[in-house]
Design a protein around this motif. Structure first.
Motif, PDB file in Angstrom:
ATOM      1  N   ASP A 141       3.545  -5.605   3.810  1.00 54.91           N
ATOM      2  CA  ASP A 141       3.331  -6.371   5.031  1.00 54.91           C
ATOM      3  C   ASP A 141       3.155  -7.848   4.713  1.00 54.91           C
ATOM      4  O   ASP A 141       2.314  -8.230   3.888  1.00 54.91           O
ATOM      5  CB  ASP A 141       2.092  -5.870   5.780  1.00 54.91           C
ATOM      6  N   GLU A 176       2.090   4.609   1.410  1.00 51.68           N
ATOM      7  CA  GLU A 176       2.195   5.060   2.803  1.00 51.68           C
ATOM      8  C   GLU A 176       3.025   6.340   2.812  1.00 51.68           C
ATOM      9  O   GLU A 176       4.244   6.321   3.019  1.00 51.68           O
ATOM     10  CB  GLU A 176       2.864   3.976   3.649  1.00 51.68           C
ATOM     11  N   ALA A 186       5.876   3.787   0.627  1.00 50.43           N
ATOM     12  CA  ALA A 186       5.139   2.526   0.490  1.00 50.43           C
ATOM     13  C   ALA A 186       5.506   1.586   1.625  1.00 50.43           C
ATOM     14  O   ALA A 186       6.571   1.707   2.242  1.00 50.43           O
ATOM     15  CB  ALA A 186       5.437   1.858  -0.851  1.00 50.43           C
ATOM     16  N   GLN A 187       4.586   0.643   1.901  1.00 52.83           N
ATOM     17  CA  GLN A 187       4.828  -0.380   2.912  1.00 52.83           C
ATOM     18  C   GLN A 187       4.321  -1.721   2.405  1.00 52.83           C
ATOM     19  O   GLN A 187       3.249  -1.819   1.806  1.00 52.83           O
ATOM     20  CB  GLN A 187       4.163  -0.022   4.241  1.00 52.83           C
ATOM     21  N   GLN A 205       8.788   8.315   3.568  1.00 54.82           N
ATOM     22  CA  GLN A 205       8.285   6.977   3.265  1.00 54.82           C
ATOM     23  C   GLN A 205       7.193   7.076   2.222  1.00 54.82           C
ATOM     24  O   GLN A 205       6.317   7.956   2.287  1.00 54.82           O
ATOM     25  CB  GLN A 205       7.733   6.290   4.515  1.00 54.82           C
ATOM     26  N   GLN A 241       9.643  -1.412   3.919  1.00 56.68           N
ATOM     27  CA  GLN A 241       9.274  -0.024   3.703  1.00 56.68           C
ATOM     28  C   GLN A 241      10.152   0.564   2.602  1.00 56.68           C
ATOM     29  O   GLN A 241      11.353   0.290   2.528  1.00 56.68           O
ATOM     30  CB  GLN A 241       9.435   0.794   4.991  1.00 56.68           C
ATOM     31  N   THR A 298       8.152  -6.956   7.437  1.00 51.87           N
ATOM     32  CA  THR A 298       7.581  -5.726   6.901  1.00 51.87           C
ATOM     33  C   THR A 298       8.665  -5.012   6.112  1.00 51.87           C
ATOM     34  O   THR A 298       9.808  -4.911   6.564  1.00 51.87           O
ATOM     35  CB  THR A 298       7.065  -4.809   8.019  1.00 51.87           C
ATOM     36  N   SER A 330       4.467   9.498   4.236  1.00 56.91           N
ATOM     37  CA  SER A 330       4.732  10.157   5.513  1.00 56.91           C
ATOM     38  C   SER A 330       5.156  11.599   5.257  1.00 56.91           C
ATOM     39  O   SER A 330       5.463  11.990   4.123  1.00 56.91           O
ATOM     40  CB  SER A 330       5.842   9.425   6.277  1.00 56.91           C
ATOM     41  N   ARG A 336       0.845  -1.199   0.000  1.00 57.27           N
ATOM     42  CA  ARG A 336       0.000   0.000   0.000  1.00 57.27           C
ATOM     43  C   ARG A 336       0.874   1.240   0.000  1.00 57.27           C
ATOM     44  O   ARG A 336       2.005   1.222   0.485  1.00 57.27           O
ATOM     45  CB  ARG A 336      -0.926   0.015   1.222  1.00 57.27           C
TER      46      ARG A 336
END
Length: 251
Positions: A192, A173, A189-190, A187, A199, A197, A175, A171
């Motif tokens: 999982d 992400e 994208a992340q 940041q 990043q 995890t 920041s 997803r």
């Protein structure tokens, strides 16, 4: 584990990771609904009256459906199981007495769902159900087969190529950009999985001098693997950085 120098992405400088350490509902329509549900969940949805409604499980299929008769055998709703894909089709007659239908369904993976759906509209509808536990199981299987060293490297390679590994979810992400000296980190994208995890970050050189990102070999505490897009970042240039750690966060 520390990721060995990579022809595409050698290690990232600790100055950039000082900033990295700080950085640290589905759309619904009557004709096409997507719902995320866990085992034993009650699913509230919309089904058609007078037309077919299709319910499908993503990466799974229905094995059986249980319902009680309404007492009006010629005016009851029907559930048809389609064995090839494992979907079910709901048919509700126009004169069905209630404005809701309720039944239980068991999937081939062993998950049970309770449907408590209201009737709305006359067009055929589709409902797609996702269960996060299925993705978690796929990710766990892949991580165990690949081993900790290989999974960290392959997760970084997947992030770098915008690919998604089995069972992982990706997803955006975004920041707030963080700046330390001439380095700005954000940041973007992340990824999982079951135990890992990943990043992805964008690093910008806001200074007047080149930044030697590869001069340091140590990542932030708790990092299992880390890499960056290039070793030297000229003034005004940007590159990507990648960080992998155990799910739950950095220590």
């Amino acid at each position: 584990m520390t990721l060995l120098p990579h022809p595409l992405r050698p290690h990232m400088a600790s100055s950039g990771f000082a900033v990295l350490a700080l950085t640290l509902a589905p759309t619904s329509a009557l004709a096409d609904q997507v719902i995320e549900a866990a085992d034993n969940a009650t699913i509230d949805c919309q089904l058609s009256r007078g037309e077919l409604s299709r319910i499908a499980l993503i990466d799974d299929g229905f094995a059986s459906v249980s319902k009680i008769a309404s007492g009006y055998p010629y005016n009851d709703f029907e559930v048809t199981h389609e064995p090839v894909r494992g979907d079910i089709y709901i048919s509700v007659p126009p004169l069905y007495a209630s404005d809701r239908v309720s039944f239980f369904a068991t999937s081939t993976a062993g998950y049970v769902y309770r449907f408590a759906c209201h009737l709305a509209g006359e067009d055929a509808t589709q409902l797609f159900i996702t269960n996060p536990a299925l993705r978690h199981a796929d990710a766990n299987d892949w991580e165990q087969q690949a081993g900790p060293d290989e999974t960290g490297i392959r997760l970084i390679e997947a992030m770098a190529s915008d690919a998604v590994l089995p069972g992982f979810t990706a997803r955006a992400e975004l920041s707030r950009p963080r700046r330390t000296g001439a380095i700005e980190v954000q940041q973007v994208a992340q990824y999982d999985g079951a135990t890992l995890t990943g990043q992805r970050f964008v690093i910008r050189n806001l200074g007047a001098e080149p930044l030697d990102l590869g001069s340091e070999r140590e990542g932030p505490a708790g990092a299992l693997a880390f890499a960056y897009g290039r070793g030297v970042l000229s003034p005004g240039e940007t590159t990507s950085a990648f960080l992998v750690f155990a799910s739950g966060g950095l220590e």
